[in-house]
Design an enzyme around this catalytic site. Structure first.
Site, PDB file in Angstrom:
ATOM      1  N   LYS A 147       0.955  -1.354  -0.129  1.00  0.00           N
ATOM      2  CA  LYS A 147      -0.122  -0.073  -0.083  1.00  0.00           C
ATOM      3  C   LYS A 147       1.136   1.362  -0.094  1.00  0.00           C
ATOM      4  O   LYS A 147       1.922   1.110   0.158  1.00  0.00           O
ATOM      5  CB  LYS A 147      -1.039   0.102   1.185  1.00  0.00           C
ATOM      6  CG  LYS A 147      -2.013  -1.278   1.110  1.00  0.00           C
ATOM      7  CD  LYS A 147      -2.827  -1.161   2.407  1.00  0.00           C
ATOM      8  CE  LYS A 147      -4.176  -2.312   2.494  1.00  0.00           C
ATOM      9  NZ  LYS A 147      -4.777  -2.361   3.570  1.00  0.00           N
ATOM     10  N   GLU A 158      -9.013 -10.167  -8.484  1.00  0.00           N
ATOM     11  CA  GLU A 158      -8.039  -9.151  -8.080  1.00  0.00           C
ATOM     12  C   GLU A 158      -6.838  -9.313  -9.127  1.00  0.00           C
ATOM     13  O   GLU A 158      -6.485  -8.263  -9.444  1.00  0.00           O
ATOM     14  CB  GLU A 158      -7.488  -9.381  -6.662  1.00  0.00           C
ATOM     15  CG  GLU A 158      -8.582  -9.026  -5.708  1.00  0.00           C
ATOM     16  CD  GLU A 158      -8.357  -9.312  -4.429  1.00  0.00           C
ATOM     17  OE1 GLU A 158      -7.241  -9.533  -4.055  1.00  0.00           O
ATOM     18  OE2 GLU A 158      -9.158  -9.011  -3.537  1.00  0.00           O
ATOM     19  N   TYR A 201     -12.175  -2.611  -3.895  1.00  0.00           N
ATOM     20  CA  TYR A 201     -12.655  -2.820  -2.551  1.00  0.00           C
ATOM     21  C   TYR A 201     -14.283  -3.008  -2.416  1.00  0.00           C
ATOM     22  O   TYR A 201     -14.792  -2.455  -1.525  1.00  0.00           O
ATOM     23  CB  TYR A 201     -12.279  -1.429  -1.642  1.00  0.00           C
ATOM     24  CG  TYR A 201     -10.790  -1.825  -0.950  1.00  0.00           C
ATOM     25  CD1 TYR A 201     -10.514  -3.033  -0.309  1.00  0.00           C
ATOM     26  CD2 TYR A 201      -9.589  -0.917  -1.269  1.00  0.00           C
ATOM     27  CE1 TYR A 201      -9.297  -3.187   0.152  1.00  0.00           C
ATOM     28  CE2 TYR A 201      -8.412  -1.081  -0.750  1.00  0.00           C
ATOM     29  CZ  TYR A 201      -8.153  -2.407   0.049  1.00  0.00           C
ATOM     30  OH  TYR A 201      -6.816  -2.563   0.330  1.00  0.00           O
ATOM     31  N   PHE A 248     -16.050   3.226   6.676  1.00  0.00           N
ATOM     32  CA  PHE A 248     -14.478   3.696   6.383  1.00  0.00           C
ATOM     33  C   PHE A 248     -14.394   3.595   4.964  1.00  0.00           C
ATOM     34  O   PHE A 248     -13.112   3.732   4.470  1.00  0.00           O
ATOM     35  CB  PHE A 248     -13.592   2.926   7.028  1.00  0.00           C
ATOM     36  CG  PHE A 248     -13.724   1.509   6.848  1.00  0.00           C
ATOM     37  CD1 PHE A 248     -12.914   0.947   6.012  1.00  0.00           C
ATOM     38  CD2 PHE A 248     -14.506   0.545   7.879  1.00  0.00           C
ATOM     39  CE1 PHE A 248     -12.960  -0.832   5.577  1.00  0.00           C
ATOM     40  CE2 PHE A 248     -14.516  -0.821   7.517  1.00  0.00           C
ATOM     41  CZ  PHE A 248     -13.827  -1.514   6.693  1.00  0.00           C
ATOM     42  N   ASN A 303      -1.917  -0.257   7.375  1.00  0.00           N
ATOM     43  CA  ASN A 303      -1.613  -1.556   7.633  1.00  0.00           C
ATOM     44  C   ASN A 303      -0.732  -2.051   6.610  1.00  0.00           C
ATOM     45  O   ASN A 303      -0.496  -3.378   6.362  1.00  0.00           O
ATOM     46  CB  ASN A 303      -2.609  -2.431   8.066  1.00  0.00           C
ATOM     47  CG  ASN A 303      -3.871  -2.762   6.871  1.00  0.00           C
ATOM     48  OD1 ASN A 303      -3.620  -2.148   5.895  1.00  0.00           O
ATOM     49  ND2 ASN A 303      -4.660  -3.497   7.380  1.00  0.00           N
ATOM     50  N   HIS A 309      -1.980  -5.690   1.376  1.00  0.00           N
ATOM     51  CA  HIS A 309      -3.027  -6.392   0.912  1.00  0.00           C
ATOM     52  C   HIS A 309      -2.978  -7.683   0.416  1.00  0.00           C
ATOM     53  O   HIS A 309      -1.774  -7.752  -0.004  1.00  0.00           O
ATOM     54  CB  HIS A 309      -3.847  -5.443  -0.092  1.00  0.00           C
ATOM     55  CG  HIS A 309      -5.088  -6.340  -0.714  1.00  0.00           C
ATOM     56  ND1 HIS A 309      -6.289  -6.514  -0.109  1.00  0.00           N
ATOM     57  CD2 HIS A 309      -5.079  -7.142  -1.627  1.00  0.00           C
ATOM     58  CE1 HIS A 309      -7.079  -7.285  -0.877  1.00  0.00           C
ATOM     59  NE2 HIS A 309      -6.231  -7.693  -1.834  1.00  0.00           N
ATOM     60  N   THR A 352      -5.679  -8.041  10.144  1.00  0.00           N
ATOM     61  CA  THR A 352      -5.945  -6.823   9.770  1.00  0.00           C
ATOM     62  C   THR A 352      -5.457  -5.708  10.638  1.00  0.00           C
ATOM     63  O   THR A 352      -4.937  -4.661  10.062  1.00  0.00           O
ATOM     64  CB  THR A 352      -7.505  -6.852   9.399  1.00  0.00           C
ATOM     65  OG1 THR A 352      -7.957  -8.008   8.869  1.00  0.00           O
ATOM     66  CG2 THR A 352      -7.733  -5.348   8.952  1.00  0.00           C
TER      67      THR A 352
HETATM   68  P1  IDP Z   1      -7.685  -7.076   5.230  1.00  0.00           P
HETATM   69  O1  IDP Z   1      -6.876  -6.010   4.532  1.00  0.00           O
HETATM   70  O2  IDP Z   1      -6.804  -7.870   6.354  1.00  0.00           O
HETATM   71  O3  IDP Z   1      -8.270  -8.287   4.151  1.00  0.00           O
HETATM   72  P2  IDP Z   1     -10.400  -6.337   5.181  1.00  0.00           P
HETATM   73  O4  IDP Z   1     -11.431  -6.604   6.220  1.00  0.00           O
HETATM   74  O5  IDP Z   1     -10.568  -6.760   3.903  1.00  0.00           O
HETATM   75  O6  IDP Z   1      -8.781  -6.637   5.845  1.00  0.00           O
HETATM   76  O7  IDP Z   1     -10.334  -4.716   5.108  1.00  0.00           O
HETATM   77  C1  IDP Z   1      -9.712  -4.010   3.926  1.00  0.00           C
HETATM   78  C2  IDP Z   1      -8.739  -2.868   4.497  1.00  0.00           C
HETATM   79  O8  IDP Z   1      -9.580  -1.672   5.112  1.00  0.00           O
HETATM   80  C3  IDP Z   1      -7.853  -3.015   5.788  1.00  0.00           C
HETATM   81  O9  IDP Z   1      -6.828  -3.770   5.199  1.00  0.00           O
HETATM   82  C4  IDP Z   1      -7.689  -1.884   6.316  1.00  0.00           C
HETATM   83  O10 IDP Z   1      -6.696  -1.038   5.773  1.00  0.00           O
HETATM   84  C5  IDP Z   1      -9.071  -1.174   6.091  1.00  0.00           C
HETATM   85  N1  IDP Z   1      -9.999  -1.333   7.376  1.00  0.00           N
HETATM   86  C6  IDP Z   1     -10.581  -2.249   7.770  1.00  0.00           C
HETATM   87  N2  IDP Z   1     -11.461  -2.059   8.858  1.00  0.00           N
HETATM   88  C7  IDP Z   1     -11.257  -0.602   9.054  1.00  0.00           C
HETATM   89  C8  IDP Z   1     -11.928   0.087   9.893  1.00  0.00           C
HETATM   90  O11 IDP Z   1     -12.635  -0.093  10.770  1.00  0.00           O
HETATM   91  N3  IDP Z   1     -11.377   1.459   9.923  1.00  0.00           N
HETATM   92  C9  IDP Z   1     -10.521   2.087   8.740  1.00  0.00           C
HETATM   93  N4  IDP Z   1      -9.894   1.130   8.060  1.00  0.00           N
HETATM   94  C10 IDP Z   1     -10.373  -0.090   8.037  1.00  0.00           C
HETATM   95 MG    MG Z   2      -9.582  -8.181   2.719  1.00  0.00          MG
END
Ligand code: IDP
Ligand code: MG
Length: 136
Positions: free
Chosen positions: A9, A126, A49, A57, A112, A115, A91
């Site tokens: 990212k 994807e 996404y 968010f 974070n 992805h 996550t």
């Molecule tokens: P993942 O990346 O571990 O698969 P997902 O649930 O698919 O996690 O969420 C996609 C991305 O959205 C996450 O990597 C994170 O950066 C962001 N994200 C997830 N939950 C939240 C939240 O509650 N607030 C802000 N960003 C979030």
């Molecule tokens: Mg995901």
């Protein structure tokens, strides 16, 4: 044999963590079948996404993922989807074990750094977004 889609990212690129993260995947033994440096437009980010479109968010997520260059990787290996997810950590980096990419390199849920596709079906969807001309 599986192939999965990984994104480094914008925070990973800004923080000069590309070689740190890519090196982990090389050392683990994945075969690199695709690698691109690119910046997403909003339409492509929203497509990537789409499963989160109704989440509060979503706007922030699209702002962030389009905020600078990213690296897209197509990684092939035995159990690649689950293995990459294990190497990434949870996550929320605060829940990620030391030794994982997020557990070693990140502290923020929204930033974070990585992805990885969450299933073989997601990986196929994807990979087609980032490597429309196919893989090596
Ligand atoms: P993942 O990346 O571990 O698969 P997902 O649930 O698919 O996690 O969420 C996609 C991305 O959205 C996450 O990597 C994170 O950066 C962001 N994200 C997830 N939950 C939240 C939240 O509650 N607030 C802000 N960003 C979030
Ligand atoms: Mg995901």
């Amino acid at each position: 044999m599986e192939t999965t889609l990984v994104l480094l990212k914008p925070d990973a690129v800004r923080r000069q963590l590309m070689s740190e993260i890519i090196g982990r995947f090389e050392r683990r033994g994945f075969t690199f079948r695709g690698m691109r440096l690119l910046q997403l437009d909003r339409a492509t980010a929203e497509k990537h996404y789409a499963e989160h479109a109704e989440r509060p968010f979503f706007g922030e997520l699209v702002d962030f993922i389009t905020s600078g260059p990213i690296v897209a990787l197509a990684l092939e290996g035995n159990g690649a989807v689950a293995t990459v997810r294990d190497m990434m950590g949870k996550t929320n980096p605060l829940d990620s074990a030391p030794g994982t990419i997020r557990g070693d390199l990140a502290l923020e849920l929204a930033e974070n750094i990585i992805h990885g596709s969450d299933s073989v079906e997601s990986a196929e969807r994807e990979l087609a977004i980032y490597f429309p001309d196919g893989l090596l």
